[in-house]
Write a protein that holds these residues in place. Structure first.
Motif, PDB file in Angstrom:
ATOM      1  N   SER A 162      43.730  35.243  29.899  1.00  0.00           N
ATOM      2  CA  SER A 162      42.888  36.027  30.342  1.00  0.00           C
ATOM      3  C   SER A 162      42.424  37.154  29.577  1.00  0.00           C
ATOM      4  O   SER A 162      43.654  37.701  28.961  1.00  0.00           O
ATOM      5  N   SER A 163      41.534  37.782  29.402  1.00  0.00           N
ATOM      6  CA  SER A 163      41.084  39.005  28.545  1.00  0.00           C
ATOM      7  C   SER A 163      41.806  40.404  29.321  1.00  0.00           C
ATOM      8  O   SER A 163      41.681  41.049  28.448  1.00  0.00           O
ATOM      9  N   ASP A 164      42.190  40.164  30.446  1.00  0.00           N
ATOM     10  CA  ASP A 164      42.577  41.405  30.773  1.00  0.00           C
ATOM     11  C   ASP A 164      43.739  41.188  31.897  1.00  0.00           C
ATOM     12  O   ASP A 164      43.333  40.888  33.408  1.00  0.00           O
ATOM     13  N   VAL A 165      44.867  41.063  31.664  1.00  0.00           N
ATOM     14  CA  VAL A 165      45.996  40.627  32.235  1.00  0.00           C
ATOM     15  C   VAL A 165      46.215  41.659  33.371  1.00  0.00           C
ATOM     16  O   VAL A 165      46.770  41.237  34.379  1.00  0.00           O
ATOM     17  N   ALA A 166      45.885  42.926  33.420  1.00  0.00           N
ATOM     18  CA  ALA A 166      46.212  43.896  34.220  1.00  0.00           C
ATOM     19  C   ALA A 166      45.427  43.452  35.658  1.00  0.00           C
ATOM     20  O   ALA A 166      45.848  43.587  36.738  1.00  0.00           O
ATOM     21  N   GLU A 167      43.875  43.025  35.246  1.00  0.00           N
ATOM     22  CA  GLU A 167      43.159  42.779  36.407  1.00  0.00           C
ATOM     23  C   GLU A 167      43.574  41.459  36.934  1.00  0.00           C
ATOM     24  O   GLU A 167      43.405  41.354  38.093  1.00  0.00           O
ATOM     25  N   PHE A 168      44.070  40.433  36.122  1.00  0.00           N
ATOM     26  CA  PHE A 168      44.685  39.226  36.501  1.00  0.00           C
ATOM     27  C   PHE A 168      45.938  39.500  37.574  1.00  0.00           C
ATOM     28  O   PHE A 168      45.959  38.993  38.759  1.00  0.00           O
ATOM     29  N   ARG A 169      46.657  40.439  37.173  1.00  0.00           N
ATOM     30  CA  ARG A 169      47.980  40.725  38.019  1.00  0.00           C
ATOM     31  C   ARG A 169      47.331  41.466  39.312  1.00  0.00           C
ATOM     32  O   ARG A 169      47.715  40.844  40.453  1.00  0.00           O
ATOM     33  N   ARG A 170      46.080  42.319  39.671  1.00  0.00           N
ATOM     34  CA  ARG A 170      45.583  42.762  40.739  1.00  0.00           C
ATOM     35  C   ARG A 170      45.077  41.506  41.602  1.00  0.00           C
ATOM     36  O   ARG A 170      45.485  41.432  42.708  1.00  0.00           O
ATOM     37  N   PHE A 171      44.472  40.321  40.864  1.00  0.00           N
ATOM     38  CA  PHE A 171      44.176  39.299  41.617  1.00  0.00           C
ATOM     39  C   PHE A 171      45.472  38.622  42.137  1.00  0.00           C
ATOM     40  O   PHE A 171      45.128  38.222  43.318  1.00  0.00           O
ATOM     41  N   MET A 172      46.247  38.392  41.558  1.00  0.00           N
ATOM     42  CA  MET A 172      47.380  37.511  42.161  1.00  0.00           C
ATOM     43  C   MET A 172      47.942  38.445  43.167  1.00  0.00           C
ATOM     44  O   MET A 172      48.472  37.809  44.352  1.00  0.00           O
ATOM     45  N   GLN A 173      48.306  39.712  43.138  1.00  0.00           N
ATOM     46  CA  GLN A 173      48.702  40.592  43.887  1.00  0.00           C
ATOM     47  C   GLN A 173      47.905  40.514  45.461  1.00  0.00           C
ATOM     48  O   GLN A 173      48.461  40.401  46.550  1.00  0.00           O
ATOM     49  N   THR A 174      46.770  40.654  45.026  1.00  0.00           N
ATOM     50  CA  THR A 174      45.750  40.765  46.326  1.00  0.00           C
ATOM     51  C   THR A 174      45.625  39.628  47.120  1.00  0.00           C
ATOM     52  O   THR A 174      45.552  39.383  48.414  1.00  0.00           O
ATOM     53  N   CYS A 175      45.459  38.267  46.296  1.00  0.00           N
ATOM     54  CA  CYS A 175      44.908  37.018  46.962  1.00  0.00           C
ATOM     55  C   CYS A 175      46.142  36.117  47.383  1.00  0.00           C
ATOM     56  O   CYS A 175      45.974  35.443  48.185  1.00  0.00           O
ATOM     57  N   LEU A 176      47.237  36.315  46.578  1.00  0.00           N
ATOM     58  CA  LEU A 176      48.197  35.273  46.710  1.00  0.00           C
ATOM     59  C   LEU A 176      49.449  35.994  47.330  1.00  0.00           C
ATOM     60  O   LEU A 176      50.574  35.413  47.650  1.00  0.00           O
ATOM     61  N   GLY A 177      49.534  37.266  47.286  1.00  0.00           N
ATOM     62  CA  GLY A 177      50.820  38.009  47.780  1.00  0.00           C
ATOM     63  C   GLY A 177      51.901  37.948  46.754  1.00  0.00           C
ATOM     64  O   GLY A 177      52.867  38.006  47.213  1.00  0.00           O
ATOM     65  N   ALA A 178      51.480  37.874  45.460  1.00  0.00           N
ATOM     66  CA  ALA A 178      52.451  37.401  44.362  1.00  0.00           C
ATOM     67  C   ALA A 178      53.112  38.800  43.924  1.00  0.00           C
ATOM     68  O   ALA A 178      52.487  39.772  44.074  1.00  0.00           O
ATOM     69  N   ARG A 179      54.439  38.789  43.326  1.00  0.00           N
ATOM     70  CA  ARG A 179      55.215  39.476  42.792  1.00  0.00           C
ATOM     71  C   ARG A 179      55.333  39.256  41.301  1.00  0.00           C
ATOM     72  O   ARG A 179      55.164  38.427  40.956  1.00  0.00           O
ATOM     73  N   VAL A 180      55.441  40.530  40.351  1.00  0.00           N
ATOM     74  CA  VAL A 180      55.446  40.404  39.007  1.00  0.00           C
ATOM     75  C   VAL A 180      57.301  40.443  38.901  1.00  0.00           C
ATOM     76  O   VAL A 180      57.857  41.344  39.398  1.00  0.00           O
ATOM     77  N   THR A 181      57.692  39.702  38.106  1.00  0.00           N
ATOM     78  CA  THR A 181      59.119  39.640  38.044  1.00  0.00           C
ATOM     79  C   THR A 181      59.423  40.310  36.556  1.00  0.00           C
ATOM     80  O   THR A 181      60.426  40.675  36.279  1.00  0.00           O
ATOM     81  N   GLU A 182      58.683  39.837  35.515  1.00  0.00           N
ATOM     82  CA  GLU A 182      58.692  40.589  34.194  1.00  0.00           C
ATOM     83  C   GLU A 182      57.214  40.753  33.566  1.00  0.00           C
ATOM     84  O   GLU A 182      56.354  40.127  33.969  1.00  0.00           O
ATOM     85  N   TYR A 183      57.133  41.478  32.708  1.00  0.00           N
ATOM     86  CA  TYR A 183      55.857  41.772  31.979  1.00  0.00           C
ATOM     87  C   TYR A 183      56.057  42.282  30.435  1.00  0.00           C
ATOM     88  O   TYR A 183      57.191  43.123  30.096  1.00  0.00           O
ATOM     89  N   ILE A 184      55.030  42.094  29.760  1.00  0.00           N
ATOM     90  CA  ILE A 184      54.822  42.815  28.428  1.00  0.00           C
ATOM     91  C   ILE A 184      54.191  44.050  28.346  1.00  0.00           C
ATOM     92  O   ILE A 184      52.736  43.869  28.938  1.00  0.00           O
ATOM     93  N   GLU A 185      54.398  45.143  28.051  1.00  0.00           N
ATOM     94  CA  GLU A 185      53.713  46.251  27.770  1.00  0.00           C
ATOM     95  C   GLU A 185      53.610  46.589  26.201  1.00  0.00           C
ATOM     96  O   GLU A 185      54.597  46.935  25.755  1.00  0.00           O
ATOM     97  N   LEU A 186      52.087  46.578  25.905  1.00  0.00           N
ATOM     98  CA  LEU A 186      51.865  46.834  24.473  1.00  0.00           C
ATOM     99  C   LEU A 186      51.878  48.250  23.986  1.00  0.00           C
ATOM    100  O   LEU A 186      51.929  48.978  24.986  1.00  0.00           O
ATOM    101  N   ASP A 187      52.000  48.536  22.746  1.00  0.00           N
ATOM    102  CA  ASP A 187      52.028  49.597  22.274  1.00  0.00           C
ATOM    103  C   ASP A 187      50.845  50.650  22.685  1.00  0.00           C
ATOM    104  O   ASP A 187      50.988  51.832  22.978  1.00  0.00           O
ATOM    105  N   ASN A 188      49.670  50.046  22.807  1.00  0.00           N
ATOM    106  CA  ASN A 188      48.474  50.843  23.196  1.00  0.00           C
ATOM    107  C   ASN A 188      48.409  50.891  24.773  1.00  0.00           C
ATOM    108  O   ASN A 188      47.298  51.237  25.078  1.00  0.00           O
ATOM    109  N   GLY A 189      49.317  50.361  25.483  1.00  0.00           N
ATOM    110  CA  GLY A 189      49.305  50.320  26.748  1.00  0.00           C
ATOM    111  C   GLY A 189      48.678  49.497  27.525  1.00  0.00           C
ATOM    112  O   GLY A 189      48.892  49.200  28.840  1.00  0.00           O
ATOM    113  N   ARG A 190      48.245  48.428  26.996  1.00  0.00           N
ATOM    114  CA  ARG A 190      47.807  47.068  27.627  1.00  0.00           C
ATOM    115  C   ARG A 190      48.905  46.288  28.032  1.00  0.00           C
ATOM    116  O   ARG A 190      49.974  46.371  27.633  1.00  0.00           O
ATOM    117  N   ILE A 191      48.756  45.575  29.137  1.00  0.00           N
ATOM    118  CA  ILE A 191      49.661  44.436  29.440  1.00  0.00           C
ATOM    119  C   ILE A 191      49.214  43.187  28.880  1.00  0.00           C
ATOM    120  O   ILE A 191      48.308  42.768  28.831  1.00  0.00           O
TER     121      ILE A 191
END
Length: 320
Positions: A162-191
């Motif tokens: 996806s072009s916006d992983v942070a927005e995809f994260r919101r989708f997964m949490q909202t629609c499926l009740g998913a949790r994030v277990t690990e993630y990458i945060e780039l130097d520019n702040g993007r996920i």
């Protein structure tokens, strides 16, 4: 990143529909080489499963004029949990497709879409696999079917782009009740990537950045093996059969899985992985953050991530 309260309305990743424009070659790969079992075949494609998947099918291989992912199916924990998730999805603002009829592997399902064009469905009623004859019947009653060769044991996870992983994260949490277990945060702040779970597995879906300027693309689908030696044997089997081995065997830094990536004949990336015994038992698990500097170190034992792993997805684009 604040971890939401665990939901558990969704039981597990149920199946993935993979599209192929080389159907016969792809089916031969998945059954004869990769080691999945054919449950049934119809005019649309084939319904496949690993030897210990309890459901009738975990991979639907669909005849198409393209490659990539058709839809992703999750099984709800109960009929009541399915109703709760449907109401949450309808109120979410994300695109709703609605109820669709079932297929040979499960009953009716509720479909919806993420902002990047990936189609999801949730269902409860399912068809359990029953071995049709003695040759496929397991000797142990707690195993779904007979173990054969180096075949993978069960569907484990998939990775979407996806072009916006942070927005995809919101989708997964909202629609499926998913949790994030690990993630990458780039130097520019993007996920740059997120790994999600709907149960106590470390993850059943990952999302990483799309670098091809496209939408609704698949990075890979993964089946799990019992042990690392299964993957080492599979590497020899792939080599013997002329399968393109992209990278591995090696160990991931993120999630710690032992991995091997190949491309099936149509170009879809497929992984074999050994996830070991890692489970997320803590209800207040705090997601593990990996920095850009962490990722530049490569995989767990220093193997550098190859360029095609960042650029290749299906369907392909002019840049990968």
């Amino acid at each position: 990143m604040t971890a939401p309260e665990p939901c558990f309305d969704i039981a597990h990743l149920g199946h993935v529909e993979m599209l192929t424009d080389r159907y016969e070659a792809s089916l031969d790969f998945f059954t004869r080489v990769y080691g999945l079992k054919l449950s049934v075949e119809d005019e649309t494609g084939a319904y496949l499963r690993a030897w210990d998947d309890y459901e009738f099918a975990t991979l639907k291989l669909t005849r198409a004029d393209t490659t990539g992912v058709g839809h992703i199916g999750y099984r709800a924990a109960s009929p009541a949990a399915l109703d709760r998730r449907v109401r949450a999805i309808e109120a979410s603002g994300y695109k709703v497709i609605g109820w669709v009829a079932g297929d040979p592997s499960h009953g009716r399902a509720f479909r919806f879409e993420d902002p990047f064009g990936h189609v999801f469905e949730i269902y409860y009623d399912t068809v359990r696999y029953e071995a049709p004859d003695e040759a496929d019947r397991a000797a142990l009653k707690n195993t779904a079917s007979a173990f054969t060769g180096a075949a993978p044991r069960r569907l484990d996870h998939l990775n979407l782009l996806s072009s916006d992983v942070a927005e995809f994260r919101r989708f997964m949490q909202t629609c499926l009740g998913a949790r994030v277990t690990e993630y990458i945060e780039l130097d520019n702040g993007r996920i740059g990537g997120c790994w999600f779970t709907v149960n106590n597995k470390t993850y059943d879906l990952a999302c990483t950045e799309e670098h091809g300027g496209a939408t609704a693309r698949l990075h890979h689908v993964t089946y799990a093996t019992d042990q690392r030696e299964d993957i080492l044997r599979a590497a020899d089997i792939f080599l013997q059969n002329g399968v393109h081995i992209e990278t591995g065997p090696h160990k991931h830094a993120i999630q710690g899985t032992f991995f091997l990536y190949v491309w099936e004949p149509a170009g879809n990336r497929v992984e074999l992985a050994n996830a070991g015994a890692r489970l997320i038992l803590a209800p207040d698990w705090q997601p593990v953050k990996w920095t850009q500097a962490d990722r530049m170190k490569g995989q767990a034992w220093g193997l550098k991530t190859i360029e095609s792993f960042h650029t290749h997805g299906t369907p392909p684009t002019s840049t990968g």
